[in-house]
Design a protein around this motif. Structure first.
Motif, PDB file in Angstrom:
ATOM      1  N   LEU A  48       1.183  -1.083   0.062  1.00  0.00           N
ATOM      2  CA  LEU A  48      -0.170   0.000   0.139  1.00  0.00           C
ATOM      3  C   LEU A  48       0.842   1.143   0.002  1.00  0.00           C
ATOM      4  O   LEU A  48       1.957   1.366   0.513  1.00  0.00           O
ATOM      5  N   THR A  49       0.342   2.152  -0.774  1.00  0.00           N
ATOM      6  CA  THR A  49       0.949   3.578  -0.771  1.00  0.00           C
ATOM      7  C   THR A  49       0.286   4.617  -1.078  1.00  0.00           C
ATOM      8  O   THR A  49      -0.733   4.446  -1.743  1.00  0.00           O
ATOM      9  N   GLN A  50       0.286   5.683  -0.294  1.00  0.00           N
ATOM     10  CA  GLN A  50      -0.336   7.077  -0.660  1.00  0.00           C
ATOM     11  C   GLN A  50       0.060   7.497  -2.011  1.00  0.00           C
ATOM     12  O   GLN A  50       1.058   7.317  -2.306  1.00  0.00           O
ATOM     13  N   CYS A  51      -0.652   8.426  -2.603  1.00  0.00           N
ATOM     14  CA  CYS A  51      -0.422   8.930  -3.884  1.00  0.00           C
ATOM     15  C   CYS A  51       0.563  10.235  -3.609  1.00  0.00           C
ATOM     16  O   CYS A  51       0.394  11.421  -3.762  1.00  0.00           O
ATOM     17  N   ARG A  52       1.918  10.068  -2.984  1.00  0.00           N
ATOM     18  CA  ARG A  52       2.767  11.057  -2.624  1.00  0.00           C
ATOM     19  C   ARG A  52       4.039  10.227  -3.162  1.00  0.00           C
ATOM     20  O   ARG A  52       4.287   9.190  -2.940  1.00  0.00           O
ATOM     21  N   GLU A  53       5.034  11.198  -3.777  1.00  0.00           N
ATOM     22  CA  GLU A  53       5.890  10.665  -4.615  1.00  0.00           C
ATOM     23  C   GLU A  53       6.852   9.923  -3.890  1.00  0.00           C
ATOM     24  O   GLU A  53       7.350   9.090  -4.290  1.00  0.00           O
ATOM     25  N   HIS A  54       7.406  10.558  -2.882  1.00  0.00           N
ATOM     26  CA  HIS A  54       8.306   9.786  -1.973  1.00  0.00           C
ATOM     27  C   HIS A  54       7.912   8.499  -1.149  1.00  0.00           C
ATOM     28  O   HIS A  54       8.938   7.601  -1.180  1.00  0.00           O
ATOM     29  N   ILE A  55       6.723   8.489  -0.820  1.00  0.00           N
ATOM     30  CA  ILE A  55       6.298   7.170  -0.427  1.00  0.00           C
ATOM     31  C   ILE A  55       6.187   6.268  -1.594  1.00  0.00           C
ATOM     32  O   ILE A  55       6.580   4.990  -1.467  1.00  0.00           O
ATOM     33  N   ILE A  56       5.623   6.652  -2.724  1.00  0.00           N
ATOM     34  CA  ILE A  56       5.834   5.710  -4.106  1.00  0.00           C
ATOM     35  C   ILE A  56       7.010   5.048  -4.424  1.00  0.00           C
ATOM     36  O   ILE A  56       7.380   4.125  -4.624  1.00  0.00           O
TER      37      ILE A  56
END
Length: 559
Positions: free
Chosen positions: A102-110
């Protein structure tokens, strides 16, 4: 005083529905199951699982039959990251199992997520952002277009990185807080994401419409699912998924109706673990299908082991009344329930098709590795003769005559009532033996019996009566009748031998026969005795002597 006026519905019914799902009785096949125990369930624990515990839990989920397992939020913590890398690098993922992250739609997390799943044999990248009216206005303070753009930016980056990193990647998108989102807006965002990801029938994409917070009755969610299912782009290349939480206590109903309305996949947790009131319970969902004759494609046959591992690794407790899994869900204490179950079990044995229709038991406990004597018929002061008799017959082989069974029922209930406790099968059997079986005190002990054939059958009875050995003689029209006459003459007692039954006793290797005797005394009371012996004649004599002795036993001697 609670104030209902402060609350108003936070959900948005769709503007139009076909209501096709209403006409369906139940799902006719299993959905695709995705366990989220190791992510959603784990992050809801007071003490999250260790690496070793997560590995054990992963292996349990594989044994149960989950083909999709969400293994974590790898950007959230080092333990999550290490767990995922351990699964990949030690080749612990079976060929037929797909992991999910699972990942949020945030660049560093992706980007961190793709680092974690590099080299995965097959992985679903599940990206999401919240779309609800409440979160748009209160948390993000952004317009619909701005919220939609977050989803699209996330989709573009996920697609880009999936081509740059080594691995076999599939995709899932969730408009988080879907139930608090206007259906048309949720649909618009999902379709825009689908257009970017370009799924195909050969490589479909998952669109997950979660019940992040339950806000409505289950039929409203089913309407929302059906509305979106009918309007998603490239529908043949979409797997429509549901992820219900249980805030209103209707997570199972949400899911079952969603499956009728077009959902094809379920994200769930064992025993409903998860944030707040939990995720939908995978066990209840699967077993509900099974009892309707639908194979859920999940195996909960070793329920005690599953409960043990779950409780040990999560430090959570499976409630005694948890459907299908709780320690007491099959337990019948009520006398009327026990009687119905016992009679239903008899009918089941006589049904050539072996159909399961036992009253009060929607499923055969043995299918979940539960036993009838330990888990179903439970005895306390509320129990009746049917259940108590059932335990004696099925576990120990004693089939008491009806009136004796009723008498024993009152004896057992009285003991339980005075002790304020449940009685286990062995305790019930001990009471049976102390009350009826092969009693040689307090009045007489039959030592030996001989029969002399002549014009009339004559019994020679050697007995110890109150410490003194005596020999009695009497004739009769049968062996037991002759012995009975000898006892009455020797003791001077008056009674009527009212009941006699016998049967083989295959459950006991030391005795091949069991006999039961009921005596009616001049004051209207009845006593009962039971006898066991390899010789059925002597078993009957022992039962007769036991019934006589029972007249003189004080109540507290049977405990």
């Amino acid at each position: 005083m609670m104030n209902a006026n402060k609350y108003s519905p936070g959900y948005f019914p769709p503007s139009h529905n076909e209501y096709r799902w209403v006409k369906k009785d139940h799902p006719d096949h299993a959905p695709a199951w995705c366990s989220v125990d190791l992510r959603d369930g784990n992050q809801a624990l007071i003490v999250p699982m260790s690496l070793e515990e997560k590995l054990e839990f992963f292996q349990l989920l594989v044994r149960i039959g989950f083909k999709e397992i969400e293994v974590g939020f790898p950007a959230a913590s080092q333990t999550e990251y290490e767990f995922l890398r351990t699964l990949i690098e030690q080749d612990l993922i079976p060929d037929d199992v797909t992991i999910q992250v699972l990942t949020q739609c945030r660049e560093h997390i992706i980007r961190k997520t793709f680092e974690a799943i590099q080299g995965a044999p097959r992985a679903v990248v599940h990206f999401y952002n919240s779309t609800s009216k409440a979160q748009r206005e209160q948390v993000f303070k952004k317009s619909k277009e701005e919220i939609k753009e977050i989803a699209l930016e996330g989709a573009r980056l996920v697609k880009q990185l999936s081509e740059e990193y080594d691995g076999n990647f599939l995709f899932e998108y969730s408009p988080e807080s879907f139930t608090g989102t206007e259906p048309d807006f949720a649909l618009d965002v999902c379709n825009a994401v689908i257009d970017i990801m370009e799924p195909t029938v050969e490589r479909p994409m998952i669109i997950n419409l979660p019940v992040t917070v339950e806000m409505s009755l289950p039929h409203i969610y089913a309407n929302q699912i059906e509305y979106c299912s009918d309007r998603l782009h490239n529908r043949d290349a979409i797997i429509l998924s549901t992820h219900p939480h249980n805030d209103r206590g209707t997570g199972v109903a949400d899911t079952e109706l969603a499956l009728l309305a077009g959902a094809q996949r379920v994200e769930c947790c064992l025993f409903g673990n998860g944030e707040r009131t939990g995720n939908v319970d995978a066990v209840t969902l699967a077993m509900n299908m099974l009892v309707l004759g639908v194979d859920p494609q999940l195996d909960f046959s070793n329920m005690p082991e599953i409960v043990e591992i779950y409780e040990r690794t999560t430090r959570m407790h499976v409630h005694e009344r948890q459907p299908y899994a709780g320690a007491l869900v099959f337990a019948a204490f009520s006398g009327s329930h026990q009687d119905a179950i016992a009679k239903g079990m008899k009918c089941k044995e006589e049904d050539p098709e072996g159909r399961w229709t036992v009253p009060y038991l929607p499923i055969d406990p043995q299918d979940l590795s539960r036993t009838y004597d330990a888990d179903v018929i439970r005895v306390n002061s509320q129990s009746g003769k049917g259940g108590i008799g059932y335990i004696l017959e099925t576990k120990y082989g004693y089939n008491l005559p009806p009136k004796m069974r009723e008498h024993f029922g009152y004896v057992v209930k009285d003991v339980s009532d005075r002790h304020h406790s449940e009685l286990k099968p062995d305790e019930i059997f001990d009471i049976f033996k102390a009350t009826y079986l092969n009693l040689d005190a307090p009045l007489l002990d039959i030592k030996e019996v001989h029969f002399l054939q002549g014009k009339n059958l004559k019994a020679v009875v050697t007995a110890v009566r109150q410490g003194l050995e005596e020999e009695w003689f009497a004739t009769g029209n049968g062996r037991l009748n002759a012995v009975n006459n000898a006892i009455k003459q020797g003791t001077g007692l008056e009674y009527t031998l009212e009941t006699y039954t016998e049967h083989s006793l295959s459950n006991n290797s030391s005795a091949s026969a069991a006999c039961y005797v009921g005596l009616l005394w001049p004051d209207g009371t009845r006593t009962w005795g039971a006898g066991t012996n390899s010789d059925i004649i002597f078993a009957g004599i022992l039962a007769l002597a036991s019934a006589v002795n029972a007249r003189f036993i004080e109540k507290d001697e049977v405990e």
